[in-house]
Design an enzyme around this catalytic site. Structure first.
Site, PDB file in Angstrom:
ATOM      1  N   ASP A 144      -7.852 -12.373 -10.027  1.00 51.31           N
ATOM      2  CA  ASP A 144      -7.553 -11.051  -9.450  1.00 51.31           C
ATOM      3  C   ASP A 144      -7.957 -10.008 -10.473  1.00 51.31           C
ATOM      4  OD1 ASP A 144      -5.883 -11.517  -6.892  1.00 51.31           O
ATOM      5  OD2 ASP A 144      -4.899 -12.819  -8.348  1.00 51.31           O
ATOM      6  N   ARG A 193      -6.451  -9.026 -14.654  1.00 49.41           N
ATOM      7  CA  ARG A 193      -6.069 -10.134 -15.549  1.00 49.41           C
ATOM      8  C   ARG A 193      -6.836 -10.097 -16.873  1.00 49.41           C
ATOM      9  NH1 ARG A 193      -2.043 -10.129 -12.120  1.00 49.41           N
ATOM     10  NH2 ARG A 193      -2.522 -11.097 -10.108  1.00 49.41           N
ATOM     11  N   ARG A 199      -3.651   0.730  -5.051  1.00 49.50           N
ATOM     12  CA  ARG A 199      -4.643  -0.346  -4.931  1.00 49.50           C
ATOM     13  C   ARG A 199      -5.613  -0.074  -3.780  1.00 49.50           C
ATOM     14  NH1 ARG A 199      -1.247  -5.712  -4.395  1.00 49.50           N
ATOM     15  NH2 ARG A 199      -3.290  -6.718  -4.684  1.00 49.50           N
ATOM     16  N   LYS A 206      -8.725  -8.483   1.243  1.00 49.70           N
ATOM     17  CA  LYS A 206      -7.292  -8.736   1.412  1.00 49.70           C
ATOM     18  C   LYS A 206      -6.570  -7.438   1.771  1.00 49.70           C
ATOM     19  CE  LYS A 206      -6.424  -8.559  -3.599  1.00 49.70           C
ATOM     20  NZ  LYS A 206      -6.104  -9.357  -4.807  1.00 49.70           N
ATOM     21  N   HIS A 207      -5.417  -7.584   2.506  1.00 42.59           N
ATOM     22  CA  HIS A 207      -4.742  -8.810   2.896  1.00 42.59           C
ATOM     23  C   HIS A 207      -4.815  -8.879   4.418  1.00 42.59           C
ATOM     24  CE1 HIS A 207      -3.042  -7.442  -0.931  1.00 42.59           C
ATOM     25  NE2 HIS A 207      -2.889  -8.730  -1.245  1.00 42.59           N
ATOM     26  N   HIS A 244       6.030 -10.590  -2.528  1.00 42.14           N
ATOM     27  CA  HIS A 244       6.398 -11.485  -3.625  1.00 42.14           C
ATOM     28  C   HIS A 244       7.904 -11.755  -3.595  1.00 42.14           C
ATOM     29  CE1 HIS A 244       2.555  -9.927  -5.204  1.00 42.14           C
ATOM     30  NE2 HIS A 244       2.498 -11.054  -5.884  1.00 42.14           N
ATOM     31  N   ASP A 303      -2.336 -16.076   0.896  1.00 46.76           N
ATOM     32  CA  ASP A 303      -1.824 -15.485  -0.331  1.00 46.76           C
ATOM     33  C   ASP A 303      -0.955 -16.555  -0.992  1.00 46.76           C
ATOM     34  OD1 ASP A 303      -1.218 -13.684  -2.345  1.00 46.76           O
ATOM     35  OD2 ASP A 303      -0.622 -12.071  -0.991  1.00 46.76           O
TER      36      ASP A 303
END
Length: 341
Positions: free
Chosen positions: A65, A73, A141, A171-172, A184, A254
């Site tokens: 990601d 990352r 985002r 996504k998503h 999450h 996901d």
């Protein structure tokens, strides 16, 4: 031996003998990297090579990601910072072609970074259209608040990645912009009417239905299925993803361990595959959990295997010619140095 229909991670920056033996036995279709797996360029290259060696497939997909902003990352001191999607939509001037150029350029720079490490799939762009009345789940985002702008800039990002030899994952799917909770942590239910979903939420995904890969949303769309979130809803897959949106590429879940889903991990993986996910994603690198996911996901066969092969066939054998130094200069000029690193 056909691969298992899952994408898995590892626990740290070096693949352990136990992990290598596990992957050799399970044969996941692909792997995903997180911050815990990243220290320096040579270390990442070695890890990527070790993951592929474990399954005996040179072209096995290795995902990350690397959107920019809060989802990145790879970062300083070894890699530059990139802005979130919203920063592109907010660039000065009203020329949509300029914004499109810079989005493509940013994605091409990202691909240049990733390809140098052997990473061939980037889980971006986000083409959700955020609703201002909802929680800040997607937030900055997203490229913007209008479906058309999100679609145009999303395609530019996909094109930049593909030109650099890296596959995008939109996504998503079918759209998480109205989610009122972070999946999450909890389930989110979207109660918008079908016509509103078609016009706003699903629209960018229809515009990008020719892309090779997509990632699901763990969101319930009550206009389609009041019981099951998209990831485990056959009705959402058939009615929305494959028909209304017309997406024929590979669909990955996901992270199957998110708290928006319930039940054991093997059960979740089975449900996702039953619904229509071609491959199931599990991210935390826990061996016991990954064993359950691989068992539930089963083997990648039939149409799912064909879609997986078709996606990987779109990895360019040779990236588009690219002057990285000139590209960085142009990119930094567009952002007036705000994201220079």
């Amino acid at each position: 031996m056909k691969p298992a229909a899952c994408i898995l991670g590892c626990a740290g920056p070096v693949l352990t003998p136990t992990e290598a033996a596990f992957f050799a036995r399970v044969q996941p279709w692909g792997f995903i990297l997180f911050g815990r797996n990243v220290e320096a360029p040579e270390q990442v290259r070695n890890l990527v090579s070790a993951l592929r060696a474990a399954v005996g497939r040179v072209g096995a997909p290795v995902l990350i990601d690397q959107e920019g902003g809060r989802v990145q990352r790879l970062g300083p001191p070894h890699w530059r910072r990139y802005p979130p999607g919203r920063a592109y939509g907010a660039l000065k001037g009203n020329d949509p072609l300029f914004k499109r150029e810079i989005v493509r350029l940013g994605a091409r720079l990202l691909a240049h970074d990733l390809a140098a490490l052997g990473i061939n799939v980037n889980c971006m762009p986000v083409v959700d259209v955020p609703d201002v009345a909802c929680a800040d789940v997607i937030g900055d985002r997203a490229f913007g608040d209008m479906p058309d702008e999100v679609a145009v800039l999303g395609r530019a990002a996909c094109e930049g990645l593909i030109a650099g030899g890296v596959l995008p994952v939109i996504k998503h799917i079918p759209g998480q912009g109205r989610a009122q909770a972070d999946t999450h942590l909890a389930m989110s239910v979207v109660d918008a009417a079908w016509d509103d979903l078609i016009e706003r939420d699903f629209s960018p995904f229809r515009s990008l239905s020719d892309m090779p890969m997509a990632m699901t949303a763990h969101v319930v769309y009550s206009a389609v299925d009041r019981q099951r979130p998209a990831t485990i809803s056959r009705r959402v897959f058939q009615t929305v993803i494959r028909e209304a949106i017309g997406f024929n590429g590979l669909v990955m879940s996901d992270d199957i361990s998110m708290k928006a889903l319930t039940g054991g991990l093997a059960q979740r993986a089975r449900q996702a595959r039953w619904a229509g996910c071609d491959v199931v994603l599990h991210c935390n690198g826990d061996l016991a959990e990954m064993d359950l996911v691989a068992t539930g996901a089963g083997t990648l066969t039939g149409r799912a295997l064909k879609r997986a092969d078709a996606a990987l066939a779109r990895v360019a054998r040779s990236p588009e010619p690219f002057d990285a130094s000139a590209a960085r200069a142009r990119y930094d000029e567009a952002f007036e140095g705000r994201w220079a690193a």
